[in-house]
Design an enzyme around this catalytic site. Structure first.
Site, PDB file in Angstrom:
ATOM      1  N   CYS A 111      42.276  23.091  21.257  1.00 14.43           N
ATOM      2  CA  CYS A 111      42.642  23.552  20.119  1.00 14.43           C
ATOM      3  C   CYS A 111      42.164  25.211  20.252  1.00 14.43           C
ATOM      4  O   CYS A 111      42.818  26.073  20.706  1.00 14.43           O
ATOM      5  CB  CYS A 111      42.084  22.854  18.897  1.00 14.43           C
ATOM      6  SG  CYS A 111      43.035  23.309  17.421  1.00 14.43           S
ATOM      7  N   HIS A 205      43.679  17.723  19.158  1.00 15.18           N
ATOM      8  CA  HIS A 205      42.225  17.331  19.474  1.00 15.18           C
ATOM      9  C   HIS A 205      42.093  15.747  20.079  1.00 15.18           C
ATOM     10  O   HIS A 205      42.071  14.819  19.461  1.00 15.18           O
ATOM     11  CB  HIS A 205      41.503  16.902  18.054  1.00 15.18           C
ATOM     12  CG  HIS A 205      41.276  18.322  17.341  1.00 15.18           C
ATOM     13  ND1 HIS A 205      40.165  18.972  17.667  1.00 15.18           N
ATOM     14  CD2 HIS A 205      42.099  19.391  16.829  1.00 15.18           C
ATOM     15  CE1 HIS A 205      40.108  20.253  17.153  1.00 15.18           C
ATOM     16  NE2 HIS A 205      41.265  20.704  16.792  1.00 15.18           N
ATOM     17  N   GLU A 207      39.593  14.402  21.021  1.00 14.13           N
ATOM     18  CA  GLU A 207      38.279  13.546  20.948  1.00 14.13           C
ATOM     19  C   GLU A 207      38.722  12.786  19.472  1.00 14.13           C
ATOM     20  O   GLU A 207      37.832  11.864  19.320  1.00 14.13           O
ATOM     21  CB  GLU A 207      37.311  14.468  20.634  1.00 14.13           C
ATOM     22  CG  GLU A 207      37.296  15.288  19.153  1.00 14.13           C
ATOM     23  CD  GLU A 207      38.198  16.679  19.269  1.00 14.13           C
ATOM     24  OE1 GLU A 207      38.078  17.410  18.419  1.00 14.13           O
ATOM     25  OE2 GLU A 207      39.000  16.764  20.435  1.00 14.13           O
TER      26      GLU A 207
END
Length: 239
Positions: A111, A205, A207
């Protein structure tokens, strides 16, 4: 030294951290856990001090965070700007990117990391991507991954994939030497790379869903696998 590859994770300085009387250098636990699940040993690198840790890590994951200062790409901040708490955060994160480029450290840019790489290459950003079409804030949407790219190799696939998105800025003018390797249907640049560097940069993202979604965990697995290879080659060269 840990047998696991050391993955440097540049932290973001936050002015308020629960339980502390001072500011703190923080990284989202989701990023650290994703690295650990992939077999890496995450090492937090604070932005508020000059550290030599980058010369010792085997890989880097640069997480997302607050907006990049628009003056870095010759614009004045607009009314949507939400900058970092630490004035030198952009400089600290750019040092990690420079280390990756100069020494060949395998790196995943997430990002803000993608955006900063683009800016450091002379590109610019949309300070606020239009609020129309695809929802990019707290939403899952599709991106189209370019076949034959480093990103497609890391994911093990090309074409349409769903990603977890949380950003309001996006790449405008593409930085020198960078190639677009994924877009969403509204034209937003979702991934870039430079074939001469072992760097994968994504606007989303991974994660967020790395624990459950193979397309997200694959990016952390890629950087850890590349870090293992780099560690072995460095050990071999030293023998």
């Amino acid at each position: 030294m840990s047998e696991k590859p050391l993955i440097g994770v540049p932290a973001m300085s936050s002015s308020q951290v629960n339980g502390l009387r001072h500011s703190g250098s923080v990284v989202a636990d989701a990023v650290l856990r994703a690295i650990a699940r992939a077999g890496g040993e995450p090492v937090i690198i604070p932005p508020v001090v000059t550290s030599g840790l980058l010369s010792h890590v085997d890989g880097i994951v640069l997480p997302g965070g607050s907006d990049i200062d628009p003056r870095r790409y010759r614009q004045e901040p607009d009314e949507t700007y939400a900058g970092t708490d630490f004035a030198d955060q952009d400089d600290a994160d750019s040092r990690a990117i420079a280390a990756a480029e100069e020494t060949g450290i395998p790196t995943l840019l997430i990002c803000r990391g993608l955006q900063l790489w683009n800016v450091e290459r002379g590109g610019s950003l949309y300070q606020h991507w239009p609020d129309a079409g695809v929802d990019h804030v707290g939403a899952v949407h599709a991106v189209e991954v370019t076949e034959g790219s480093r990103l497609s190799d890391a994911l093990g696939l090309a074409g349409a994939v769903d990603v977890s998105s949380y950003h309001h800025q996006a790449i405008d003018r593409l930085g020198e030497g960078l190639q677009v390797t994924a877009r969403s249907s509204d034209g937003c640049i979702e991934a870039v790379e430079d074939p001469s560097h072992a760097i994968v940069a994504v606007q989303w993202h991974p994660e967020d869903r790395a624990e459950t979604e193979p397309v997200d965990s694959a990016l952390f697995a890629w950087v850890v696998a590349q870090a293992i290879e780099r560690r072995h080659s460095r050990i071999g060269a030293a023998v």
